[in-house]
Design an enzyme around this catalytic site. Structure first.
Site, short mmCIF file in Angstrom:
data_model
loop_
_atom_site.label_atom_id
_atom_site.label_comp_id
_atom_site.label_asym_id
_atom_site.label_seq_id
_atom_site.Cartn_x
_atom_site.Cartn_y
_atom_site.Cartn_z
N CYS A 150 -12.10 9.96 -13.94
CA CYS A 150 -11.86 11.41 -13.78
C CYS A 150 -11.72 12.15 -15.10
O CYS A 150 -11.82 13.38 -15.14
CB CYS A 150 -10.63 11.64 -12.91
SG CYS A 150 -10.84 10.92 -11.28
N HIS B 14 -8.35 18.81 -13.83
CA HIS B 14 -9.05 17.92 -12.89
C HIS B 14 -8.56 18.22 -11.47
O HIS B 14 -7.36 18.22 -11.21
CB HIS B 14 -8.77 16.47 -13.28
CG HIS B 14 -9.21 15.49 -12.25
ND1 HIS B 14 -10.45 15.56 -11.65
CD2 HIS B 14 -8.58 14.43 -11.68
CE1 HIS B 14 -10.57 14.58 -10.78
NE2 HIS B 14 -9.44 13.89 -10.78
N ASN C 173 -11.81 15.80 -4.44
CA ASN C 173 -11.75 15.25 -5.81
C ASN C 173 -13.13 14.68 -6.15
O ASN C 173 -13.52 13.65 -5.61
CB ASN C 173 -10.66 14.17 -5.84
CG ASN C 173 -10.51 13.52 -7.20
OD1 ASN C 173 -11.38 13.65 -8.06
ND2 ASN C 173 -9.41 12.80 -7.39
O1 UT7 Z 1 -8.77 11.40 -9.50
C1 UT7 Z 1 -7.99 10.48 -10.23
C2 UT7 Z 1 -6.62 10.88 -10.14
N1 UT7 Z 1 -6.19 10.85 -8.76
C3 UT7 Z 1 -5.15 11.51 -8.40
O2 UT7 Z 1 -4.61 12.22 -9.20
C4 UT7 Z 1 -4.60 11.31 -7.01
C5 UT7 Z 1 -3.10 11.25 -7.10
N2 UT7 Z 1 -2.42 11.00 -5.83
C6 UT7 Z 1 -2.40 11.89 -4.84
O3 UT7 Z 1 -3.00 12.94 -4.87
C7 UT7 Z 1 -1.50 11.57 -3.66
O4 UT7 Z 1 -0.68 10.47 -3.96
C8 UT7 Z 1 -2.31 11.25 -2.37
C9 UT7 Z 1 -2.96 12.52 -1.85
C10 UT7 Z 1 -3.34 10.19 -2.64
C11 UT7 Z 1 -1.34 10.74 -1.28
O5 UT7 Z 1 -0.34 11.69 -1.06
P1 UT7 Z 1 1.20 11.25 -1.11
O6 UT7 Z 1 1.97 12.46 -0.81
O7 UT7 Z 1 1.47 10.55 -2.40
O8 UT7 Z 1 1.27 10.28 0.12
P2 UT7 Z 1 1.76 8.74 0.15
O9 UT7 Z 1 0.72 7.88 -0.45
O10 UT7 Z 1 3.17 8.65 -0.34
O11 UT7 Z 1 1.76 8.48 1.70
C12 UT7 Z 1 2.69 9.17 2.57
C13 UT7 Z 1 2.43 8.69 3.99
C14 UT7 Z 1 2.31 7.17 4.11
O12 UT7 Z 1 2.90 6.79 5.35
P3 UT7 Z 1 4.40 6.21 5.41
O13 UT7 Z 1 4.39 4.99 4.52
O14 UT7 Z 1 5.27 7.30 4.86
O15 UT7 Z 1 4.58 5.93 6.86
C15 UT7 Z 1 0.83 6.94 4.18
O16 UT7 Z 1 0.49 5.76 4.89
O17 UT7 Z 1 1.18 9.22 4.44
C16 UT7 Z 1 0.37 8.14 4.93
N3 UT7 Z 1 -1.02 8.50 4.70
C17 UT7 Z 1 -1.72 9.28 5.52
N4 UT7 Z 1 -1.38 9.87 6.69
C18 UT7 Z 1 -2.32 10.61 7.27
C19 UT7 Z 1 -1.83 8.17 3.65
N5 UT7 Z 1 -3.03 8.72 3.80
C20 UT7 Z 1 -2.99 9.42 4.95
C21 UT7 Z 1 -3.93 10.20 5.63
N6 UT7 Z 1 -3.55 10.79 6.79
N7 UT7 Z 1 -5.18 10.43 5.17
#
Ligand code: UT7
Length: 328
Positions: free
Chosen positions: A112, A251, A281
């Site tokens: 990225c 980004h 993204n």
């Molecule tokens: O491009 C390179 C750089 N990349 C980035 O900068 C990405 C950085 N990370 C992010 O943008 C975020 O971490 C994400 C968008 C990837 C994820 O968001 P988050 O708020 O960090 O969610 P999380 O990974 O903490 O997951 C929260 C919950 C989990 O469930 P539990 O464990 O709380 O029951 C996940 O399993 O959301 C769940 N989850 C989803 N639920 C519905 C993960 N993906 C999904 C989904 N739909 N698509």
């Protein structure tokens, strides 16, 4: 101070196919509500099977050259995570298809952050006198490395390309790249990884080893810290106080990350340009797509002081400053 690299044209290209959040919700355990609230994304563009990174790169590159009013360059630098083939680099194919002749052409792999690394590499060639004019393209058919059934990544990424022309000029000219900061931390290499397909593991034990994986929460934290820190460093090098910045074009990974970076810098959130809602993204391509979009929307204008920053796999990061140029 040596010769400056001056941005003289910009272009972008995204696939025609629009995929909404509801299309993901219809076939996996996710929802429009979750994707919008956690990322800001409403829809993304995805390539049709058979469309490769070079196809998007050629379109974006030709648009950037048209915008710069030039028919030739001395080099093509292509930032991509999804080259057409593991070997050779994709840039020579792109240069050839653009009819650019026997120019220098190579790929840059910084995920990225790739566009910013590409700018630095091109600016270096210009400073050395190796090139007068360089086409820097960032292009991704990112969906080709994503597991379409993985809710943690499939709804987040999109495909597209953006490009700029850099030309030798003066540091005092609008469009001159004024400051750079680049960094990496290989101890974080496993945060964002496609485990198989390279020399470490040619063929994975399972097909999923060939797909992109990301430890989202950890990446989120590092992204905010490093983008804010790199931005501060480049602002200091440029001699701009934070309130001199008209636009933060970061980004486009997640609207929450962009707001957090603005907050950490003490920059009003309205100055953080956001278009992740329409493209997702797009990895290396996200900054030039965002810049082209912001210019087309009349938001970024000639003379505006623009701060670019990115964080991505590697881990790698960077930041660049410039005053937006007058149209060619
Ligand atoms: O491009 C390179 C750089 N990349 C980035 O900068 C990405 C950085 N990370 C992010 O943008 C975020 O971490 C994400 C968008 C990837 C994820 O968001 P988050 O708020 O960090 O969610 P999380 O990974 O903490 O997951 C929260 C919950 C989990 O469930 P539990 O464990 O709380 O029951 C996940 O399993 O959301 C769940 N989850 C989803 N639920 C519905 C993960 N993906 C999904 C989904 N739909 N698509």
């Amino acid at each position: 101070m040596g010769r400056a690299a001056v941005l003289t044209g910009i272009g972008s290209a995204v696939p025609d196919r629009v995929v909404t959040n509801d299309a993901f919700a219809a076939r996996m355990d996710t929802s429009d509500e979750w994707i919008r609230s956690r990322t800001g994304i409403r829809e993304r563009r995805l390539v049709e099977p058979g469309t490769a990174t070079s196809d998007l790169a050629v379109l974006a590159g030709s648009r950037a050259m048209k915008s710069a009013g030039v028919a030739d360059v001395d080099a093509v630098v292509l930032a991509t995570t999804t080259p057409d083939h593991p070997c050779p680099a994709t840039a020579p194919t792109v240069a050839s298809r653009l009819g650019l002749g026997a120019v220098a052409a190579y790929d840059v792999a910084a995920v990225c952050s790739g566009f910013l690394y590409g700018l630095a590499s091109a600016a270096g060639m210009i400073a050395l006198g190796t090139a007068e004019r360089v086409l820097v393209i960032a292009a991704e058919a990112f969906s080709t490395i994503i597991d379409p059934d993985d809710r943690a990544t499939a709804p987040i990424f999109g495909d597209g390309a953006g490009a700029v022309v850099l030309a030798a000029g003066e540091q005092s000219q609008r469009g001159a790249l004024l400051g750079f900061d680049l960094g990496s931390d290989g101890a974080l290499a496993d945060l964002i990884i496609v485990p198989a397909g390279g020399s470490r593991m040619k063929t994975g034990a399972s097909p999923s080893d060939h797909f992109f994986t990301m430890r989202g929460q950890a990446v989120f934290k590092h992204a905010v810290l490093r983008m804010a820190e790199s931005s501060r460093t480049v602002l200091a090098r440029t001699g701009w106080p934070v309130d001199a910045v008209d636009w933060l074009v970061g980004h486009q990974a997640n609207v929450r990350i962009l707001r957090a970076v603005a907050d950490q810098l003490g920059l009003p959130r309205e100055k953080a340009f956001v278009n992740v809602e329409r493209f997702g993204n797009t990895a290396a391509a996200s900054i030039p797509i965002a810049l082209d979009d912001a210019v087309a929307a009349g938001l970024v204008n000639p003379g505006d002081r623009v701060l670019l920053t990115a964080f991505g796999g590697g881990a790698s990061w960077g930041a660049v400053t410039l005053e937006w140029p007058d149209p060619a």
